[in-house]
Design an enzyme around this catalytic site. Sequence first.
Site, PDB file in Angstrom:
ATOM      1  N   THR A  87       0.875  -1.176   0.000  1.00 58.87           N
ATOM      2  CA  THR A  87       0.000   0.000   0.000  1.00 58.87           C
ATOM      3  C   THR A  87       0.906   1.218   0.000  1.00 58.87           C
ATOM      4  OG1 THR A  87      -1.633  -1.190   1.312  1.00 58.87           O
ATOM      5  CG2 THR A  87      -1.853   1.201   1.212  1.00 58.87           C
ATOM      6  N   LYS A 162      -7.952   1.519  -3.178  1.00 60.69           N
ATOM      7  CA  LYS A 162      -7.640   1.086  -1.803  1.00 60.69           C
ATOM      8  C   LYS A 162      -7.787   2.246  -0.807  1.00 60.69           C
ATOM      9  CE  LYS A 162      -5.145  -1.022   1.563  1.00 60.69           C
ATOM     10  NZ  LYS A 162      -5.292  -2.298   2.178  1.00 60.69           N
TER      11      LYS A 162
HETATM   12  P1  NAD Z   1       6.125  -5.709   7.238  1.00 54.30           P
HETATM   13  O1  NAD Z   1       6.825  -4.551   7.858  1.00 54.30           O
HETATM   14  O2  NAD Z   1       5.854  -6.921   8.051  1.00 54.30           O
HETATM   15  O3  NAD Z   1       6.940  -6.193   5.918  1.00 54.30           O
HETATM   16  C1  NAD Z   1       7.681  -5.348   5.097  1.00 54.30           C
HETATM   17  C2  NAD Z   1       8.977  -6.085   4.785  1.00 54.30           C
HETATM   18  O4  NAD Z   1       9.740  -5.332   3.850  1.00 54.30           O
HETATM   19  C3  NAD Z   1       9.872  -6.272   6.029  1.00 54.30           C
HETATM   20  O5  NAD Z   1      10.142  -7.640   6.208  1.00 54.30           O
HETATM   21  C4  NAD Z   1      11.120  -5.453   5.697  1.00 54.30           C
HETATM   22  O6  NAD Z   1      12.311  -6.027   6.214  1.00 54.30           O
HETATM   23  C5  NAD Z   1      11.110  -5.491   4.176  1.00 54.30           C
HETATM   24  N1  NAD Z   1      11.888  -4.431   3.564  1.00 54.30           N
HETATM   25  C6  NAD Z   1      11.986  -3.119   3.925  1.00 54.30           C
HETATM   26  N2  NAD Z   1      12.812  -2.466   3.085  1.00 54.30           N
HETATM   27  C7  NAD Z   1      13.241  -3.375   2.171  1.00 54.30           C
HETATM   28  C8  NAD Z   1      14.114  -3.307   1.049  1.00 54.30           C
HETATM   29  N3  NAD Z   1      14.702  -2.157   0.695  1.00 54.30           N
HETATM   30  N4  NAD Z   1      14.334  -4.436   0.350  1.00 54.30           N
HETATM   31  C9  NAD Z   1      13.746  -5.611   0.699  1.00 54.30           C
HETATM   32  N5  NAD Z   1      12.915  -5.736   1.753  1.00 54.30           N
HETATM   33  C10 NAD Z   1      12.662  -4.632   2.471  1.00 54.30           C
HETATM   34  O7  NAD Z   1       4.775  -5.123   6.637  1.00 54.30           O
HETATM   35  P2  NAD Z   1       3.490  -5.952   6.137  1.00 54.30           P
HETATM   36  O8  NAD Z   1       2.491  -5.986   7.220  1.00 54.30           O
HETATM   37  O9  NAD Z   1       3.940  -7.197   5.475  1.00 54.30           O
HETATM   38  O10 NAD Z   1       2.929  -4.937   5.046  1.00 54.30           O
HETATM   39  C11 NAD Z   1       3.494  -4.795   3.763  1.00 54.30           C
HETATM   40  C12 NAD Z   1       2.625  -3.875   2.943  1.00 54.30           C
HETATM   41  O11 NAD Z   1       1.297  -4.390   2.885  1.00 54.30           O
HETATM   42  C13 NAD Z   1       2.504  -2.460   3.516  1.00 54.30           C
HETATM   43  O12 NAD Z   1       2.526  -1.543   2.452  1.00 54.30           O
HETATM   44  C14 NAD Z   1       1.156  -2.478   4.218  1.00 54.30           C
HETATM   45  O13 NAD Z   1       0.560  -1.202   4.297  1.00 54.30           O
HETATM   46  C15 NAD Z   1       0.380  -3.411   3.317  1.00 54.30           C
HETATM   47  N6  NAD Z   1      -0.751  -4.084   3.971  1.00 54.30           N
HETATM   48  C16 NAD Z   1      -0.610  -4.670   5.190  1.00 54.30           C
HETATM   49  C17 NAD Z   1      -1.691  -5.308   5.771  1.00 54.30           C
HETATM   50  C18 NAD Z   1      -1.572  -5.964   7.123  1.00 54.30           C
HETATM   51  O14 NAD Z   1      -2.590  -6.322   7.711  1.00 54.30           O
HETATM   52  N7  NAD Z   1      -0.359  -6.188   7.633  1.00 54.30           N
HETATM   53  C19 NAD Z   1      -2.926  -5.354   5.113  1.00 54.30           C
HETATM   54  C20 NAD Z   1      -3.036  -4.784   3.846  1.00 54.30           C
HETATM   55  C21 NAD Z   1      -1.945  -4.148   3.282  1.00 54.30           C
END
Ligand code: NAD
Length: 290
Positions: A87, A162
């Site tokens: 997102t 979204k």
């Molecule tokens: P998260 O923080 O658990 O995962 C993000 C991952 O990206 C982490 O593991 C981090 O180490 C990695 N990362 C950061 N910088 C990086 C880079 N330069 N190269 C490679 N990896 C890198 O977050 P999440 O909950 O998995 O959410 C991810 C996305 O999904 C976000 O944009 C969030 O808004 C969206 N989202 C989350 C949910 C939810 O319920 N968690 C629901 C819908 C959408």
Amino acid sequence: MKIGFIGLGNMGAPMAANLAMAGHEVTGFDTADVSVEGVAKAASAKEAASGAEVVLTMLPNGAILRKVAEELIPAMPTGATLIDCSTVDVDSARAVGEMAEGAGIMFVDAPVSGGVGGAAGGTLTFMAGGSEAAFAKAQPLFEIMGQKAVHCGAAGAGQAAKICNNMILGVTMIATCEAFALADKLGLDRQKMFDVVSTSSGYSWSMNAYCPAPGVGPQSPADNGYKPGFAADLMLKDLRLSQQAAESADADTPMGALAQTLYEMFVEQEDGAGRDFSAMLPRFETRGRG
Ligand code: NAD
């Protein structure tokens, strides 16, 4: 299919695992050294992307997405497809779309709803933006990771859908919570309040499917001490994205702006961090007009 997957966090890890389980050859990369069952580990985003027919990204925000895209797009074979499921702001999605197109790569922005449970169970909903051809390429993967994919329009349209959806959700959750708190003060039983509103014109997903009052309506995070669910912090992120988009498009969104202010106070100054976004109800419960 040979797939690269960048960002193996709470959402990305189970999504990548589901693709691998369906028989795809998945190579993943995350800056935190994460292992995912069935997914080969790459040493960089570039390595995960090289030779991949499709690359997926699931990253925290637009700035990180832009940086990662700059690294991986040149490593992707011409004609490959980049699918961003994070997102992020609409402007970043469009910018990465243009960057990809300039390099002969197809791009789909495909943010999801359904949370961590939906990612693990393969029941996410994808809101996708991009060309017909790019969407067609992504669709079989959406079918593995989710149960529904809506093609919303050109690049950026998925993010637009979204944040508009979540702006409505933030506003209706606040309205539902403040109405419950008012009903309490008027001596109205919460179950009666639910019985009336859930079948009257005040109904919404917030009331009917995710009722913020414990013990009322279907099971929801309210019944579990407001453990998320959908964290207030993530709602705040999405409300900020919707206000950023509204600024950029010169749209008047007073309710969305107020919802952002309230979630900001709740998360940053009160006890909302790490709680479900429906914990706005206990917040209103304890307050008066002063
Ligand atoms: P998260 O923080 O658990 O995962 C993000 C991952 O990206 C982490 O593991 C981090 O180490 C990695 N990362 C950061 N910088 C990086 C880079 N330069 N190269 C490679 N990896 C890198 O977050 P999440 O909950 O998995 O959410 C991810 C996305 O999904 C976000 O944009 C969030 O808004 C969206 N989202 C989350 C949910 C939810 O319920 N968690 C629901 C819908 C959408």
